[in-house]
Design a protein around this motif. Structure first.
Motif, PDB file in Angstrom:
ATOM      1  N   ILE A   2       0.847  -1.192   0.000  1.00 20.28           N
ATOM      2  CA  ILE A   2       0.000   0.000   0.000  1.00 20.28           C
ATOM      3  C   ILE A   2       0.888   1.251   0.000  1.00 20.28           C
ATOM      4  N   GLU A   4       0.682   5.108   0.730  1.00 13.10           N
ATOM      5  CA  GLU A   4      -0.252   5.959   1.452  1.00 13.10           C
ATOM      6  C   GLU A   4      -0.148   7.417   1.016  1.00 13.10           C
ATOM      7  N   ASN A   5      -1.303   8.089   1.064  1.00 13.39           N
ATOM      8  CA  ASN A   5      -1.398   9.535   0.867  1.00 13.39           C
ATOM      9  C   ASN A   5      -0.764  10.014  -0.448  1.00 13.39           C
ATOM     10  N   ASP A  39      -4.897   6.268  -0.803  1.00 13.50           N
ATOM     11  CA  ASP A  39      -4.002   5.151  -0.550  1.00 13.50           C
ATOM     12  C   ASP A  39      -4.133   4.211  -1.731  1.00 13.50           C
TER      13      ASP A  39
END
Length: 476
Positions: A2, A4-5, A39
């Motif tokens: 993953i 993120e942001n 994400d």
């Protein structure tokens, strides 16, 4: 994995949105919108970039809208449905320009970049849709969690993206008219009631395999059913029920497909009920012209968005700028739609198409519309479009090309450069291959104008019409 942001900066090609990681690597994200912070679940890693899909929307872009369709998350047919339509049109216009400038070497200055033509109707516009039967419909994660011991359930719908053997059962496709959804749902339900088996793609067994729906702007419908085995009494009963239930279903065909693939184009089709063809009327594509009528058979090509097809052909005619008496070549003519409109002004039009059935339909369409100055040839474009072809038909004043998504074969591009017709009108459904071909022609031609047209709202597909002018010999 993953990420993120991830800040999504812009729309990219083929329906992805583009962002960057904190260390500067590009991230191509499906399901994101410019302005999102998301994400991203990575589905493929490359040396310099990632490919992924939205795992969670941290901050939603102001461009986001709630999708109309309940199937959006599982169906890949409308990858841009989470974007407002004005934004879709804006991104498509940018994609056309970006490909032509970056790949095609087209200058931004000195070229007429016409305002993008959006679709007036962003939903319920398709006149042709293909569906697949399945003995075990695709279930969402939520459905599986709620009922992990559920039995196989038959379905009729679309392939799940990335899975050749998984079919999403569809209740309401927002790209086709309501009547088409009613026919599809009744076909599935009546087949289940009769106990007919649905196709098992891995085992290659089952009675019902695929279905195709076609319609015209008058509201007439055609249904074509492919069977994996002979229909038998119950199969013929199903077709009887469908013909009796829907009064606007005016044509019903069936075919037996025992091949490995689902393509029906080499399958013998049998008319079970009704008329052999639908008739479509297209209003004149230029001032002073007349409307034309086209016959639509189960296998014939016709643009799937008829309203925007009229606009696309009008733009092609406008770009050609015919004055009267010209010799026009229409390469990749299909069933002769563009050719027959041009024949109302030109002295002679010669259409070329690889599909024999389409050429036969083009001749019938010409006869039906009383057009006698258009002729058509069938064959592989790179083998038929030769110096001998030009010698037979004469040097063209205008050449129109409307190739498939893969663009033109280099041999065709080479012959276009050799004959150097004064005008070349390039109609394309793929800006990247259009740009590639235009770059290959750049020693002979220069781009005069560009017109983008949206034929397929809610998708990343876009059409464009580019007018090219032959350079003077000293500038070759």
């Amino acid at each position: 994995m993953i990420l993120e942001n991830i800040q999504i900066d812009r729309a990219g090609g083929r329906g992805v949105a583009v962002g960057k990681t904190s260390d500067g690597k590009t991230v191509l994200v499906r399901g994101a919108a410019p302005g999102d912070v998301v994400d991203v679940r990575v589905v493929k890693r490359h040396k310099n970039f990632f490919e992924g899909r939205v795992d969670r929307v941290v901050t939603a872009s102001s461009l986001r809208v709630a999708p109309s369709c309940a199937h959006t998350e599982s169906c890949g047919g409308c990858p841009w449905q989470h974007l407002g339509y004005p934004s879709q049109a804006e991104f498509k216009a940018s994609e056309v320009e970006e490909q032509l400038v970056r790949v095609g070497g087209v200058p931004r200055d000195g070229v007429v970049w016409n305002p993008f033509i959006s679709a007036p109707v962003p939903f319920r516009y398709r006149n042709k849709t293909e569906f697949s039967f399945t003995f075990n419909r695709w279930k969402t994660r939520g459905e599986m969690d709620a009922n992990p011991d559920s039995e196989h359930e038959p379905g009729l719908g679309f392939h799940v993206p990335g899975f050749w053997d998984k079919i999403l059962d569809v209740q309401d496709c927002h790209l086709i008219p309501d009547y088409g959804n009613e026919i599809r749902n009744a076909l599935r339900d009546e087949a289940i009631a009769l106990g007919l088996s649905f196709w098992q793609p891995r085992a290659k067994v089952g009675a019902l395999r695929t279905a195709m729906l076609r319609s015209n702007q008058s509201g007439d419908w055609m249904l074509i059913i492919q069977w994996g085995e002979h229909p038998g009494a119950d199969g013929f009963s199903l077709m009887h029920r469908m013909a009796e239930r829907f009064d606007r279903l005016v044509s019903l065909y069936w075919g037996l497909n025992e091949k490995v693939n689902d393509s029906m184009y080499d399958v013998d089709l049998h008319l079970f009920y009704g008329v052999e063809t639908l008739e479509e009327t297209m209003e004149s594509a230029f001032e002073g012209g007349r409307a034309l009528k086209f016959l639509i058979s189960p296998k014939s090509f016709y643009q799937t968005n008829p309203q925007q097809a009229h606009r696309l052909y009008s733009e092609a005619l406008r770009a050609a700028g015919l004055k009267g008496g010209e010799t026009v070549y229409d390469l990749y003519t299909g069933t002769g739609t563009i050719a027959l409109f041009m024949a109302q002004v030109a002295g002679k039009v010669v259409g070329v198409e690889s599909v024999r059935e389409a050429v036969d339909a083009a001749f019938r369409n010409a006869e039906r519309n009383g057009i006698t100055n258009a002729t058509f040839e069938a064959g592989d474009m790179r083998r038929i479009f030769t110096p001998e072809f030009v010698e037979r038909h004469g040097q063209p004043d205008v050449v129109v090309v409307d190739p498939p998504r893969e663009g033109m074969h280099p041999a065709v591009v080479s012959e276009l450069a050799r004959i150097a017709a004064p005008k070349l009108v390039y109609v394309s459904c793929n800006p990247s291959t259009q740009a590639r071909d235009i770059q290959m022609l750049s020693e002979t031609y220069e781009v005069v104008s560009v017109q983008g047209v949206d034929m397929f709202p809610q998708t990343f597909h876009v059409e464009s019409v580019v007018l090219l002018r032959a350079k003077s010999p000293e500038n070759h």
